[in-house]
Design a protein around this motif. Structure first.
Motif, PDB file in Angstrom:
ATOM      1  N   SER A   1       9.992   9.001  -4.422  1.00 47.82           N
ATOM      2  CA  SER A   1      10.369   9.930  -3.372  1.00 47.82           C
ATOM      3  C   SER A   1       9.242  10.895  -3.058  1.00 47.82           C
ATOM      4  O   SER A   1       8.530  11.356  -3.949  1.00 47.82           O
ATOM      5  CB  SER A   1      11.605  10.728  -3.820  1.00 47.82           C
ATOM      6  N   ASP A   2       9.089  11.203  -1.766  1.00 48.92           N
ATOM      7  CA  ASP A   2       8.103  12.207  -1.383  1.00 48.92           C
ATOM      8  C   ASP A   2       8.411  13.548  -2.031  1.00 48.92           C
ATOM      9  O   ASP A   2       7.515  14.328  -2.336  1.00 48.92           O
ATOM     10  CB  ASP A   2       8.090  12.384   0.144  1.00 48.92           C
ATOM     11  N   ALA A   3       9.691  13.839  -2.227  1.00 43.68           N
ATOM     12  CA  ALA A   3      10.092  15.120  -2.790  1.00 43.68           C
ATOM     13  C   ALA A   3       9.655  15.265  -4.244  1.00 43.68           C
ATOM     14  O   ALA A   3       9.629  16.359  -4.788  1.00 43.68           O
ATOM     15  CB  ALA A   3      11.601  15.291  -2.674  1.00 43.68           C
ATOM     16  N   ALA A   4       9.287  14.131  -4.896  1.00 43.54           N
ATOM     17  CA  ALA A   4       8.957  14.161  -6.306  1.00 43.54           C
ATOM     18  C   ALA A   4       7.480  14.431  -6.561  1.00 43.54           C
ATOM     19  O   ALA A   4       7.047  14.469  -7.703  1.00 43.54           O
ATOM     20  CB  ALA A   4       9.339  12.820  -6.944  1.00 43.54           C
ATOM     21  N   VAL A   5       6.684  14.627  -5.512  1.00 38.66           N
ATOM     22  CA  VAL A   5       5.253  14.825  -5.715  1.00 38.66           C
ATOM     23  C   VAL A   5       4.997  16.114  -6.471  1.00 38.66           C
ATOM     24  O   VAL A   5       5.757  17.084  -6.384  1.00 38.66           O
ATOM     25  CB  VAL A   5       4.475  14.851  -4.374  1.00 38.66           C
ATOM     26  N   THR A   6       3.909  16.121  -7.227  1.00 40.24           N
ATOM     27  CA  THR A   6       3.492  17.307  -7.966  1.00 40.24           C
ATOM     28  C   THR A   6       2.236  17.883  -7.315  1.00 40.24           C
ATOM     29  O   THR A   6       1.520  17.181  -6.593  1.00 40.24           O
ATOM     30  CB  THR A   6       3.185  16.949  -9.428  1.00 40.24           C
ATOM     31  N   TRP A   7       2.010  19.151  -7.573  1.00 39.85           N
ATOM     32  CA  TRP A   7       0.834  19.829  -7.027  1.00 39.85           C
ATOM     33  C   TRP A   7      -0.037  20.263  -8.187  1.00 39.85           C
ATOM     34  O   TRP A   7       0.279  21.208  -8.897  1.00 39.85           O
ATOM     35  CB  TRP A   7       1.270  21.009  -6.165  1.00 39.85           C
TER      36      TRP A   7
ATOM     37  N   ASP B   1      -2.516   4.384  -4.574  1.00 34.23           N
ATOM     38  CA  ASP B   1      -3.160   4.796  -5.820  1.00 34.23           C
ATOM     39  C   ASP B   1      -2.681   6.213  -6.143  1.00 34.23           C
ATOM     40  O   ASP B   1      -3.127   7.188  -5.537  1.00 34.23           O
ATOM     41  CB  ASP B   1      -4.682   4.757  -5.648  1.00 34.23           C
ATOM     42  N   ALA B   2      -1.756   6.317  -7.080  1.00 27.82           N
ATOM     43  CA  ALA B   2      -1.123   7.603  -7.380  1.00 27.82           C
ATOM     44  C   ALA B   2      -2.133   8.654  -7.824  1.00 27.82           C
ATOM     45  O   ALA B   2      -1.995   9.834  -7.486  1.00 27.82           O
ATOM     46  CB  ALA B   2      -0.047   7.416  -8.448  1.00 27.82           C
ATOM     47  N   LYS B   3      -3.147   8.237  -8.570  1.00 25.03           N
ATOM     48  CA  LYS B   3      -4.133   9.184  -9.074  1.00 25.03           C
ATOM     49  C   LYS B   3      -4.951   9.771  -7.919  1.00 25.03           C
ATOM     50  O   LYS B   3      -5.192  10.987  -7.859  1.00 25.03           O
ATOM     51  CB  LYS B   3      -5.056   8.511 -10.084  1.00 25.03           C
ATOM     52  N   ARG B   4      -5.354   8.911  -6.995  1.00 22.62           N
ATOM     53  CA  ARG B   4      -6.138   9.384  -5.848  1.00 22.62           C
ATOM     54  C   ARG B   4      -5.275  10.202  -4.891  1.00 22.62           C
ATOM     55  O   ARG B   4      -5.742  11.173  -4.295  1.00 22.62           O
ATOM     56  CB  ARG B   4      -6.798   8.216  -5.105  1.00 22.62           C
TER      57      ARG B   4
ATOM     58  N   GLU C   1       0.814  -1.203   0.000  1.00 24.02           N
ATOM     59  CA  GLU C   1       0.000   0.000   0.000  1.00 24.02           C
ATOM     60  C   GLU C   1       0.852   1.260   0.000  1.00 24.02           C
ATOM     61  O   GLU C   1       0.344   2.350  -0.123  1.00 24.02           O
ATOM     62  CB  GLU C   1      -0.931   0.025   1.217  1.00 24.02           C
ATOM     63  N   THR C   2       2.138   1.114   0.198  1.00 26.92           N
ATOM     64  CA  THR C   2       3.013   2.271   0.235  1.00 26.92           C
ATOM     65  C   THR C   2       3.554   2.542  -1.160  1.00 26.92           C
ATOM     66  O   THR C   2       4.248   1.713  -1.735  1.00 26.92           O
ATOM     67  CB  THR C   2       4.185   2.031   1.199  1.00 26.92           C
ATOM     68  N   PRO C   3       3.218   3.696  -1.759  1.00 28.35           N
ATOM     69  CA  PRO C   3       3.654   3.962  -3.125  1.00 28.35           C
ATOM     70  C   PRO C   3       5.159   4.107  -3.217  1.00 28.35           C
ATOM     71  O   PRO C   3       5.810   4.544  -2.290  1.00 28.35           O
ATOM     72  CB  PRO C   3       2.952   5.286  -3.468  1.00 28.35           C
ATOM     73  N   SER C   4       5.682   3.750  -4.363  1.00 23.61           N
ATOM     74  CA  SER C   4       7.111   3.889  -4.583  1.00 23.61           C
ATOM     75  C   SER C   4       7.423   5.324  -4.967  1.00 23.61           C
ATOM     76  O   SER C   4       6.547   6.115  -5.287  1.00 23.61           O
ATOM     77  CB  SER C   4       7.560   2.938  -5.708  1.00 23.61           C
TER      78      SER C   4
ATOM     79  N   LYS D   1      -8.807   2.450   4.791  1.00 27.47           N
ATOM     80  CA  LYS D   1      -7.923   3.616   4.694  1.00 27.47           C
ATOM     81  C   LYS D   1      -8.590   4.692   3.841  1.00 27.47           C
ATOM     82  O   LYS D   1      -8.917   4.456   2.681  1.00 27.47           O
ATOM     83  CB  LYS D   1      -6.582   3.228   4.097  1.00 27.47           C
ATOM     84  N   PRO D   2      -8.782   5.874   4.383  1.00 28.55           N
ATOM     85  CA  PRO D   2      -9.340   6.970   3.591  1.00 28.55           C
ATOM     86  C   PRO D   2      -8.261   7.650   2.771  1.00 28.55           C
ATOM     87  O   PRO D   2      -7.066   7.397   2.955  1.00 28.55           O
ATOM     88  CB  PRO D   2      -9.872   7.918   4.667  1.00 28.55           C
ATOM     89  N   ASP D   3      -8.666   8.532   1.889  1.00 25.21           N
ATOM     90  CA  ASP D   3      -7.704   9.363   1.164  1.00 25.21           C
ATOM     91  C   ASP D   3      -7.348  10.595   1.984  1.00 25.21           C
ATOM     92  O   ASP D   3      -6.206  11.063   1.949  1.00 25.21           O
ATOM     93  CB  ASP D   3      -8.303   9.790  -0.184  1.00 25.21           C
ATOM     94  N   LEU D   4      -8.334  11.086   2.735  1.00 28.03           N
ATOM     95  CA  LEU D   4      -8.173  12.284   3.561  1.00 28.03           C
ATOM     96  C   LEU D   4      -8.871  12.062   4.891  1.00 28.03           C
ATOM     97  O   LEU D   4      -9.851  11.319   4.977  1.00 28.03           O
ATOM     98  CB  LEU D   4      -8.802  13.501   2.876  1.00 28.03           C
ATOM     99  N   ALA D   5      -8.379  12.701   5.935  1.00 23.19           N
ATOM    100  CA  ALA D   5      -9.018  12.580   7.243  1.00 23.19           C
ATOM    101  C   ALA D   5      -8.714  13.800   8.091  1.00 23.19           C
ATOM    102  O   ALA D   5      -7.602  14.332   8.043  1.00 23.19           O
ATOM    103  CB  ALA D   5      -8.539  11.319   7.961  1.00 23.19           C
TER     104      ALA D   5
END
Length: 439
Positions: free
Chosen positions: A34-40, A333-336, A29-32, A101-105
């Motif tokens: 780097s956290d630093a690579a996330v986009t906004w 789920d990268a999209k979510r 369940e843990t995406p591969s 597991k929710p997406d947001l909480a």
């Protein structure tokens, strides 16, 4: 979220944390990456066909409704709001432990509560979020674990301070706010001499009792007290904390609280202060909402004032609550996950001004003005965030039932020494359950 919900479930939550501990970097369940690579993403980009699950507590059930509606209209996404029954701080971690597991909480953004979610593997890192630099510097320093942001603040964190009745102060001849705790006690004596209860305590609800020792520990907190407690180098039974407990006991013995303190409730404290039945209430910023339930802003502004207090001065104490922030889960789920970040962006950028107006709340973004209808006491309490000390809830590794033990002391079934020793034993038990080094 009411503060009465925040501290009841520590033992149960610690047990759940052990179940969560199995989550690791190798968990599917843990995406591969780097956290630093996330986009906004663009806050209003199309999310047609995407459904996000949003967990929240009963008391914050409607907090995001206007944001959710606007987000769904702008993006085409669907937000599935799930209200977790009380007590949220117990039932949400328990539900997580079953694999849900929710997406947001919504989540209490303190180190100890965030730790229950195993943030390194269970939460999205929000460093670099576009809204962070727009928030007040004091808020930017909260919601951190190991130097990383895991909580998105949507409301101003509560600070502890004294709400006071201006007429009661004038009747007692008090013309200036006290500059330290001894001056506060001196003023309390003057008020008592007029026949008015200096403080309204609400020990019948137990949880308000904990605020008195904590404001007495503000300077020590800034000097690293809770770091020492977390490493088992200082204990509740040592003089620093024990003296604060003893001072609170003496305040009760000296008759500085309302006569029905042992049985009175938090909901009674607002009307008692407004009517002048009691001169002062030590409470969180959120106490303003209780005042607003029976009085309009003009009445509150004319009758009620606010000041911070600590042992040696006027340092406020910050206590972030469950209504202050959200977390975004790592779901795999990268999209979510991207859509969850987009929802936070939408709330804190595109829709923030509308949210603050609808919520009639203090803004945590200087570029967004707080509504004129926000009472002055809420603005004053929020301004005290700058330079505030961390509370036990904010800085301690775990949160024992300090308030329950203090309420027992108020009711005469525990001595200060018993409160300290029982609380220390609970702290050690919780720390051991969470694997805190030194225990």
């Amino acid at each position: 979220m009411s503060a009465s919900r925040l501290y009841r479930a520590a033992i149960a939550a610690a047990g759940v944390a052990a179940l969560l501990a199995g989550c690791s970097a190798g968990n599917p369940e843990t995406p591969s990456g780097s956290d630093a690579a996330v986009t906004w993403p663009d806050p209003t980009a199309s999310l047609s066909g995407v459904t996000l699950t949003y967990w929240t507590a009963t008391q914050t059930a409607t907090m995001a409704d206007s944001v959710i509606k606007a987000f769904e209209e702008k993006t085409g996404a669907k937000i599935n709001k799930v209200i977790i029954p009380d007590v949220y701080e117990t039932n949400a971690p328990t539900k997580l432990a079953t694999g849900a597991k929710p997406d947001l909480a919504t989540w209490q953004p303190t180190g100890s509560e965030l730790a229950l979610l195993k943030p390194a593997t269970g939460l999205q890192v929000l460093d670099g979020a576009p809204w962070l630099a727009q928030q007040t510097p004091a808020v930017q320093q909260l919601g951190l674990v190991d130097g990383k942001h895991y909580a998105a603040f949507v409301n101003v964190p509560s600070t502890l301070g004294i709400f006071y009745n201006k007429e009661a102060f004038a009747k007692a001849g008090i013309t200036a706010d006290p500059k330290n705790f001894q001056e506060l006690l001196t003023d309390a004596g003057k008020i008592k001499a007029t026949g008015t209860a200096p403080f309204f305590g609400a020990a019948g609800d137990q949880w308000p009792t904990q605020w008195w020792p904590q404001v007495l520990l503000a300077e020590q907190s800034k000097a690293g007290l809770w770091d020492k407690v977390n490493s088992n180098k200082e204990k509740f039974t040592d003089p620093t904390i024990l003296d604060a407990i003893t001072t609170f006991k003496k305040m009760n013995d000296d008759g500085l609280f309302n006569a029905d303190n042992k049985t009175s409730k938090y909901t009674e404290s607002g009307p008692a202060l407004l009517s002048g039945k009691a001169a002062m209430v030590l409470q969180l910023t959120s106490f303003t909402s209780l005042l607003q339930s029976t009085a309009d802003t003009a009445t509150i502004n004319s009758k009620i004032g606010w000041f911070p207090i600590s042992k040696d001065g006027t340092t406020a104490t910050v206590v972030p609550g469950g209504d202050n922030a959200l977390v975004a889960m790592k779901t795999g789920d990268a999209k979510r996950e991207a859509a969850a970040r987009q929802f936070l962006e939408f709330w804190l950028q595109t829709g923030y001004a509308d949210y603050i107006k609808q919520a009639n709340a203090v803004s945590i973004e200087p570029s967004v003005e707080s509504p004129a209808t926000v009472p002055d006491v809420a603005k004053a309490a929020s301004a005290a965030l700058d330079g505030a000390a961390g509370s036990m809830q904010q800085n301690a590794a775990v949160n024992p039932d300090f308030y329950v033990n203090l309420a027992n002391m108020v009711n005469g079934t525990m001595t200060p020494q018993q409160v300290a020793s029982t609380t220390q034993a609970q702290f050690a038990q919780l720390a051991q359950a969470l694997g805190v080094e030194g225990f």
